[in-house]
Design an enzyme around this catalytic site. Structure first.
Site, short mmCIF file in Angstrom:
data_model
loop_
_atom_site.label_atom_id
_atom_site.label_comp_id
_atom_site.label_asym_id
_atom_site.label_seq_id
_atom_site.Cartn_x
_atom_site.Cartn_y
_atom_site.Cartn_z
N ASP A 190 28.55 44.60 38.08
CA ASP A 190 29.35 43.42 38.43
C ASP A 190 28.42 42.22 38.49
O ASP A 190 27.36 42.27 39.14
CB ASP A 190 30.04 43.64 39.78
CG ASP A 190 31.04 42.54 40.09
OD1 ASP A 190 30.65 41.36 40.09
OD2 ASP A 190 32.21 42.85 40.36
N ILE A 191 28.81 41.16 37.82
CA ILE A 191 27.95 39.99 37.70
C ILE A 191 27.66 39.37 39.08
O ILE A 191 26.62 38.73 39.26
CB ILE A 191 28.57 38.96 36.72
CG1 ILE A 191 27.51 38.07 36.11
CG2 ILE A 191 29.72 38.19 37.33
CD1 ILE A 191 26.60 38.78 35.15
N ASN A 215 41.04 46.81 44.03
CA ASN A 215 41.99 45.78 44.44
C ASN A 215 43.18 45.74 43.48
O ASN A 215 42.98 45.77 42.26
CB ASN A 215 41.29 44.42 44.45
CG ASN A 215 40.13 44.36 45.42
OD1 ASN A 215 40.15 45.03 46.45
ND2 ASN A 215 39.11 43.58 45.09
N GLN A 242 42.61 40.99 43.96
CA GLN A 242 42.30 41.25 42.55
C GLN A 242 42.23 39.92 41.82
O GLN A 242 43.12 39.07 41.98
CB GLN A 242 43.39 42.14 41.91
CG GLN A 242 43.05 42.55 40.49
CD GLN A 242 44.08 43.51 39.87
OE1 GLN A 242 45.13 43.76 40.46
NE2 GLN A 242 43.77 44.02 38.69
N HIS A 267 40.07 48.12 37.80
CA HIS A 267 38.66 48.46 37.93
C HIS A 267 38.34 48.93 39.33
O HIS A 267 39.06 48.59 40.28
CB HIS A 267 37.77 47.25 37.58
CG HIS A 267 38.14 46.01 38.33
ND1 HIS A 267 39.16 45.18 37.92
CD2 HIS A 267 37.65 45.47 39.47
CE1 HIS A 267 39.28 44.18 38.79
NE2 HIS A 267 38.38 44.33 39.73
N PHE A 268 37.27 49.68 39.42
CA PHE A 268 36.79 50.20 40.71
C PHE A 268 35.41 49.63 40.97
O PHE A 268 34.53 49.70 40.11
CB PHE A 268 36.74 51.74 40.68
CG PHE A 268 38.13 52.30 40.59
CD1 PHE A 268 38.81 52.70 41.72
CD2 PHE A 268 38.79 52.36 39.37
CE1 PHE A 268 40.11 53.15 41.65
CE2 PHE A 268 40.10 52.82 39.30
CZ PHE A 268 40.76 53.21 40.44
N HIS A 269 35.27 49.04 42.16
CA HIS A 269 33.96 48.52 42.57
C HIS A 269 33.20 49.64 43.27
O HIS A 269 33.72 50.24 44.22
CB HIS A 269 34.12 47.40 43.61
CG HIS A 269 34.79 46.16 43.12
ND1 HIS A 269 34.09 45.04 42.76
CD2 HIS A 269 36.10 45.85 42.96
CE1 HIS A 269 34.94 44.08 42.40
NE2 HIS A 269 36.17 44.55 42.52
#
Ligand code: AMP
Ligand code: ZN
Length: 147
Positions: A35-36, A92, A99, A105-107
């Site tokens: 993740d950026i 989210n 979100q 997506h999953f963090h």
């Protein structure tokens, strides 16, 4: 289900390599990349290669292909740094739930200390619910699963 894309979706573009990413794992069904925003060092996103907006659009097959890889990637992240002592896995769904990219997506957010840059607050309303109210909620959700 064949992998479908949404031409205007930033994560579909990352999947197709049109936008660069720091990819850590990829197979025919999923991609995992940094993740950026790096909430904490190693913060990673796992995305299905099929464009689904959120958890409400998964079928069981896509869910099993996607979710099955979460532990593998979580374990690799943890093994990569001895200072990682825990991990939050966050998904989210909907802007109300924070979100901001509408490709599911999953963090995976490694945790280093109480003072690292991740916080999560759960309200505690235990005292606000009667047994009857909890049974009413339980019954409604159960009936959806049985229909
Ligand atoms: P969410 O708010 O749960 O929808 O999370 C979206 C995440 O995507 C945010 O944490 C962003 O930092 C991350 N993000 C957005 N654009 C990129 C990108 N090009 N590469 C990596 N992560 C991104
Ligand atoms: Zn997409």
């Amino acid at each position: 289900m064949a992998n479908k894309r949404d031409a205007s979706c930033i994560f579909c573009k990352i999947i197709d390599g049109e936008i660069p990413s720091y990819t850590i794992y990829e197979d025919e069904n999923i991609k995992a990349f940094l993740d950026i925003s790096q909430a904490t060092p190693g913060h990673t996103l796992i995305v299905p290669k099929t464009h689904v907006k959120d958890i409400f659009e998964y079928d069981p097959e896509l869910a099993s292909k996607t979710f099955a890889k979460i532990p593998l990637i979580a374990q690799a992240i943890k093994a990569s740094n001895p200072n990682i002592i825990g991990m939050n896995i966050v998904n989210n769904n909907g802007s109300i739930a924070y979100q901001s990219v509408f490709h599911s997506h999953f963090h995976l957010i490694p945790r280093y200390s109480e003072n690292d840059d991740f916080k999560m607050i759960f309200g505690d309303n235990t005292d606000s619910y009667s047994k009857e109210q909890l049974v009413a909620i339980q019954t409604k959700i159960k009936s959806e699963l049985e229909s």
